[in-house]
Enzyme design. Sequence first.
Site, mmCIF file in Angstrom:
data_model
loop_
_atom_site.group_PDB
_atom_site.id
_atom_site.type_symbol
_atom_site.label_atom_id
_atom_site.label_comp_id
_atom_site.label_asym_id
_atom_site.label_seq_id
_atom_site.Cartn_x
_atom_site.Cartn_y
_atom_site.Cartn_z
ATOM 1 N NE ARG A 1 74.124 -7.647 4.374
ATOM 2 C CZ ARG A 1 73.375 -6.651 3.904
ATOM 3 N NH1 ARG A 1 72.262 -6.308 4.539
ATOM 4 N NH2 ARG A 1 73.739 -6.000 2.822
ATOM 5 C CB CYS B 1 72.688 0.020 7.253
ATOM 6 S SG CYS B 1 71.681 1.084 6.193
#
Length: 283
Positions: A180, A238
Amino acid sequence: MKAIISASELAGDLAGPHPPTLLDVRWQMSVATAAGAPPFDGRAAHAAGHIPGAVFVDLDADLAGPPGPSGRHPLPDVEHFGAAMRAAGVRSDRPVVVYDGGQGWAAARAWWMLRWTGHPEVRVLDGGLAAWDGPSASGTEEPAPGDFRPVPGALPLLDADGAAALARTGLLLDARAAERYRGEVEPIDPVGGHIPGAVSAPTAGNVTGTGRFLPASELADRFRALGAEEGTEVGVYCGSGVSAAHQVLALTLAGIPAALYVGSWSEWSGDSGRPVAVGPDPQ
Protein backbone atom coordinates in the site's frame (compact mmCIF):
# COMPACT_ATOMS: atom_id res chain seq x y z
CA MET A 1 5.25 3.11 33.42
CA LYS A 2 4.60 -0.11 31.51
CA ALA A 3 2.46 0.09 28.40
CA ILE A 4 1.76 -3.64 27.97
CA ILE A 5 0.85 -6.47 30.32
CA SER A 6 1.14 -10.23 29.91
CA ALA A 7 -1.80 -12.58 30.37
CA SER A 8 -0.26 -14.03 33.53
CA GLU A 9 0.31 -10.57 35.00
CA LEU A 10 -3.27 -9.60 34.18
CA ALA A 11 -4.60 -12.74 35.87
CA GLY A 12 -2.69 -11.83 39.00
CA ASP A 13 -3.93 -8.23 38.96
CA LEU A 14 -7.54 -9.29 38.44
CA ALA A 15 -7.29 -11.60 41.45
CA GLY A 16 -5.75 -8.87 43.61
CA PRO A 17 -7.39 -6.33 45.91
CA HIS A 18 -7.37 -3.53 43.32
CA PRO A 19 -8.16 -5.04 39.91
CA PRO A 20 -7.84 -2.84 36.82
CA THR A 21 -10.75 -1.66 34.73
CA LEU A 22 -10.83 -4.07 31.79
CA LEU A 23 -11.97 -2.99 28.31
CA ASP A 24 -12.68 -5.33 25.38
CA VAL A 25 -12.10 -3.46 22.10
CA ARG A 26 -12.47 -6.27 19.58
CA TRP A 27 -12.74 -4.85 16.08
CA GLN A 28 -11.97 -5.78 12.52
CA MET A 29 -11.07 -3.41 9.71
CA SER A 30 -13.79 -3.26 7.08
CA VAL A 31 -12.39 -4.19 3.67
CA ALA A 32 -13.87 -5.82 0.63
CA THR A 33 -14.44 -9.51 1.37
CA ALA A 34 -16.21 -12.36 -0.31
CA ALA A 35 -19.68 -11.41 -1.50
CA GLY A 36 -22.23 -11.82 1.25
CA ALA A 37 -19.71 -12.17 4.08
CA PRO A 38 -21.22 -10.64 7.22
CA PRO A 39 -19.33 -7.78 8.88
CA PHE A 40 -17.50 -8.51 12.11
CA ASP A 41 -19.65 -7.83 15.18
CA GLY A 42 -17.40 -7.10 18.14
CA ARG A 43 -20.29 -6.64 20.52
CA ALA A 44 -21.67 -10.09 19.66
CA ALA A 45 -18.21 -11.62 19.99
CA HIS A 46 -17.89 -10.01 23.42
CA ALA A 47 -21.27 -11.35 24.54
CA ALA A 48 -20.31 -14.85 23.39
CA GLY A 49 -17.17 -14.84 25.50
CA HIS A 50 -14.82 -12.38 27.19
CA ILE A 51 -12.39 -12.06 30.07
CA PRO A 52 -14.52 -11.82 33.22
CA GLY A 53 -15.20 -8.21 34.17
CA ALA A 54 -14.37 -6.78 30.73
CA VAL A 55 -16.70 -4.16 29.26
CA PHE A 56 -17.09 -3.85 25.51
CA VAL A 57 -16.00 -0.58 23.87
CA ASP A 58 -16.92 0.09 20.24
CA LEU A 59 -13.97 1.51 18.30
CA ASP A 60 -16.06 3.04 15.54
CA ALA A 61 -18.63 4.58 17.90
CA ASP A 62 -16.54 5.43 20.98
CA LEU A 63 -12.90 5.81 19.91
CA ALA A 64 -13.50 7.69 16.66
CA GLY A 65 -15.79 10.29 15.18
CA PRO A 66 -17.92 9.81 12.06
CA PRO A 67 -15.90 9.28 8.87
CA GLY A 68 -15.53 12.31 6.63
CA PRO A 69 -12.96 14.79 5.30
CA SER A 70 -10.82 14.28 8.42
CA GLY A 71 -10.48 10.55 7.71
CA ARG A 72 -12.17 7.23 8.34
CA HIS A 73 -11.43 7.25 12.07
CA PRO A 74 -11.01 10.89 13.09
CA LEU A 75 -10.80 11.91 16.72
CA PRO A 76 -14.13 11.54 18.52
CA ASP A 77 -15.87 14.38 20.29
CA VAL A 78 -14.03 14.55 23.60
CA GLU A 79 -17.20 14.78 25.68
CA HIS A 80 -18.67 11.76 23.90
CA PHE A 81 -15.45 9.82 24.47
CA GLY A 82 -15.42 10.74 28.15
CA ALA A 83 -19.04 9.67 28.57
CA ALA A 84 -18.30 6.33 26.89
CA MET A 85 -15.31 5.73 29.14
CA ARG A 86 -17.27 6.60 32.28
CA ALA A 87 -20.06 4.26 31.17
CA ALA A 88 -17.41 1.53 30.83
CA GLY A 89 -16.31 2.15 34.42
CA VAL A 90 -13.07 4.00 33.71
CA ARG A 91 -11.79 5.90 36.73
CA SER A 92 -8.88 8.32 36.90
CA ASP A 93 -7.41 6.62 39.97
CA ARG A 94 -7.69 3.04 38.71
CA PRO A 95 -5.45 1.34 36.14
CA VAL A 96 -6.99 0.35 32.81
CA VAL A 97 -6.14 -2.71 30.70
CA VAL A 98 -7.41 -2.94 27.12
CA TYR A 99 -7.44 -5.92 24.80
CA ASP A 100 -8.74 -6.94 21.39
CA GLY A 101 -8.85 -10.19 19.44
CA GLY A 102 -5.08 -10.40 19.15
CA GLN A 103 -3.98 -8.07 16.36
CA GLY A 104 -3.46 -5.27 18.87
CA TRP A 105 -4.51 -2.39 16.64
CA ALA A 106 -7.85 -1.61 18.27
CA ALA A 107 -6.48 -2.05 21.78
CA ALA A 108 -3.65 0.33 20.92
CA ARG A 109 -6.15 2.92 19.66
CA ALA A 110 -7.94 2.72 23.03
CA TRP A 111 -4.59 2.94 24.84
CA TRP A 112 -3.63 6.01 22.81
CA MET A 113 -6.99 7.75 23.27
CA LEU A 114 -6.91 7.26 27.04
CA ARG A 115 -3.29 8.32 27.34
CA TRP A 116 -3.77 11.32 25.01
CA THR A 117 -6.66 12.50 27.17
CA GLY A 118 -4.68 12.21 30.38
CA HIS A 119 -5.33 8.82 31.96
CA PRO A 120 -2.16 8.04 33.92
CA GLU A 121 -2.05 4.23 33.73
CA VAL A 122 -3.20 2.26 30.69
CA ARG A 123 -1.78 -1.03 29.42
CA VAL A 124 -2.50 -3.28 26.44
CA LEU A 125 -2.82 -7.04 26.93
CA ASP A 126 0.12 -8.39 24.95
CA GLY A 127 -1.22 -10.86 22.40
CA GLY A 128 -4.81 -9.90 23.07
CA LEU A 129 -7.59 -12.33 23.90
CA ALA A 130 -5.73 -15.09 22.05
CA ALA A 131 -3.07 -14.98 24.79
CA TRP A 132 -5.60 -15.36 27.61
CA ASP A 133 -5.91 -18.90 29.01
CA GLY A 134 -7.97 -18.06 32.07
CA PRO A 135 -11.72 -18.22 32.65
CA SER A 136 -14.27 -16.76 30.26
CA ALA A 137 -17.60 -15.04 30.85
CA SER A 138 -20.55 -14.50 28.52
CA GLY A 139 -23.27 -11.87 28.29
CA THR A 140 -22.58 -8.25 29.23
CA GLU A 141 -21.08 -6.59 32.27
CA GLU A 142 -22.71 -3.76 34.25
CA PRO A 143 -19.84 -1.75 35.73
CA ALA A 144 -20.20 0.98 38.31
CA PRO A 145 -19.95 4.35 36.51
CA GLY A 146 -16.45 5.79 36.33
CA ASP A 147 -15.26 9.34 36.92
CA PHE A 148 -12.69 9.83 34.12
CA ARG A 149 -12.76 13.33 32.61
CA PRO A 150 -10.63 13.52 29.46
CA VAL A 151 -8.22 16.41 29.01
CA PRO A 152 -6.62 16.17 25.53
CA GLY A 153 -2.99 16.91 24.86
CA ALA A 154 -0.97 14.49 26.97
CA LEU A 155 0.55 12.83 23.88
CA PRO A 156 1.80 14.54 20.70
CA LEU A 157 -0.62 14.80 17.78
CA LEU A 158 -0.09 15.67 14.12
CA ASP A 159 -2.41 17.16 11.53
CA ALA A 160 -1.84 16.86 7.78
CA ASP A 161 0.41 19.91 7.55
CA GLY A 162 2.40 18.75 10.57
CA ALA A 163 2.87 15.30 9.03
CA ALA A 164 4.08 16.84 5.77
CA ALA A 165 6.56 19.01 7.63
CA LEU A 166 7.83 16.15 9.78
CA ALA A 167 8.44 14.02 6.68
CA ARG A 168 10.93 16.72 5.64
CA THR A 169 12.53 17.59 8.98
CA GLY A 170 12.30 14.41 11.05
CA LEU A 171 11.06 10.85 10.57
CA LEU A 172 7.52 10.06 9.45
CA LEU A 173 6.74 6.34 9.53
CA ASP A 174 4.02 4.76 7.37
CA ALA A 175 2.61 1.80 9.32
CA ARG A 176 0.60 0.28 6.46
CA ALA A 177 1.55 -2.82 4.49
CA ALA A 178 4.47 -2.16 2.14
CA GLU A 179 2.44 -2.73 -1.02
CA ARG A 180 0.00 0.00 0.00
CA TYR A 181 2.91 2.33 0.76
CA ARG A 182 4.32 1.66 -2.71
CA GLY A 183 0.92 2.29 -4.29
CA GLU A 184 0.67 -1.16 -5.85
CA VAL A 185 -2.69 -1.85 -4.20
CA GLU A 186 -5.17 0.28 -2.30
CA PRO A 187 -8.24 -1.64 -1.07
CA ILE A 188 -9.86 1.19 0.90
CA ASP A 189 -8.75 4.73 0.17
CA PRO A 190 -9.11 6.83 -3.03
CA VAL A 191 -5.52 6.48 -4.21
CA GLY A 192 -2.45 4.41 -3.39
CA GLY A 193 1.00 5.64 -2.42
CA HIS A 194 2.43 7.53 0.53
CA ILE A 195 3.14 10.96 1.94
CA PRO A 196 6.30 12.25 0.24
CA GLY A 197 9.27 11.70 2.53
CA ALA A 198 7.57 9.05 4.70
CA VAL A 199 9.43 5.81 5.43
CA SER A 200 7.73 2.41 5.12
CA ALA A 201 7.48 0.64 8.49
CA PRO A 202 4.66 -1.95 8.45
CA THR A 203 3.06 -2.55 11.83
CA ALA A 204 3.50 -6.30 11.38
CA GLY A 205 7.21 -5.80 12.00
CA ASN A 206 6.52 -4.92 15.64
CA VAL A 207 5.29 -8.34 16.70
CA THR A 208 6.08 -12.04 16.68
CA GLY A 209 4.03 -14.67 14.88
CA THR A 210 1.76 -14.94 17.93
CA GLY A 211 0.96 -11.23 17.90
CA ARG A 212 3.07 -10.40 20.94
CA PHE A 213 5.41 -7.42 20.84
CA LEU A 214 9.07 -7.98 20.14
CA PRO A 215 11.42 -7.30 23.08
CA ALA A 216 12.07 -3.61 23.64
CA SER A 217 15.69 -3.91 22.54
CA GLU A 218 14.67 -5.45 19.20
CA LEU A 219 12.05 -2.77 18.66
CA ALA A 220 14.66 -0.10 19.38
CA ASP A 221 17.00 -1.70 16.84
CA ARG A 222 14.21 -1.80 14.27
CA PHE A 223 13.33 1.85 14.62
CA ARG A 224 16.96 2.99 14.73
CA ALA A 225 17.51 1.19 11.43
CA LEU A 226 14.56 3.14 10.01
CA GLY A 227 16.08 6.45 11.08
CA ALA A 228 14.88 7.04 14.64
CA GLU A 229 18.20 8.34 15.90
CA GLU A 230 18.48 10.13 19.23
CA GLY A 231 17.09 13.64 18.90
CA THR A 232 15.04 12.83 15.78
CA GLU A 233 11.39 13.84 15.96
CA VAL A 234 9.19 10.87 15.02
CA GLY A 235 5.62 10.66 13.76
CA VAL A 236 3.42 7.81 12.52
CA TYR A 237 0.45 7.42 10.21
CA CYS A 238 -1.41 4.49 8.68
CA GLY A 239 -4.68 4.16 6.81
CA SER A 240 -6.98 5.75 9.37
CA GLY A 241 -5.10 6.19 12.64
CA VAL A 242 -5.68 2.72 14.12
CA SER A 243 -2.64 0.59 13.26
CA ALA A 244 -0.51 3.73 13.62
CA ALA A 245 -1.49 3.79 17.31
CA HIS A 246 0.02 0.30 17.53
CA GLN A 247 3.20 1.70 16.02
CA VAL A 248 3.24 4.54 18.57
CA LEU A 249 2.85 1.91 21.30
CA ALA A 250 5.76 -0.10 19.88
CA LEU A 251 7.88 3.05 19.75
CA THR A 252 6.93 3.76 23.37
CA LEU A 253 8.14 0.29 24.36
CA ALA A 254 11.40 1.08 22.57
CA GLY A 255 11.75 4.32 24.54
CA ILE A 256 11.06 6.55 21.54
CA PRO A 257 8.34 9.22 21.83
CA ALA A 258 6.24 9.61 18.70
CA ALA A 259 3.35 11.72 17.46
CA LEU A 260 0.25 10.22 15.83
CA TYR A 261 -1.27 11.58 12.64
CA VAL A 262 -4.83 10.45 13.31
CA GLY A 263 -6.29 11.48 9.94
CA SER A 264 -3.60 9.38 8.24
CA TRP A 265 -3.81 8.28 4.61
CA SER A 266 -7.62 8.34 4.57
CA GLU A 267 -7.50 12.09 5.19
CA TRP A 268 -4.41 12.80 3.11
CA SER A 269 -5.56 10.89 0.02
CA GLY A 270 -9.01 12.45 0.20
CA ASP A 271 -7.52 15.87 -0.53
CA SER A 272 -6.60 16.03 -4.23
CA GLY A 273 -4.40 19.03 -3.53
CA ARG A 274 -1.89 17.04 -1.50
CA PRO A 275 1.05 15.33 -3.22
CA VAL A 276 1.35 11.55 -3.42
CA ALA A 277 4.54 9.52 -3.82
CA VAL A 278 4.60 5.96 -5.16
CA GLY A 279 7.21 3.23 -5.25
CA PRO A 280 9.70 2.10 -2.61
CA ASP A 281 11.57 5.41 -2.38
CA PRO A 282 10.28 7.84 0.30
CA GLN A 283 10.29 10.74 -2.16
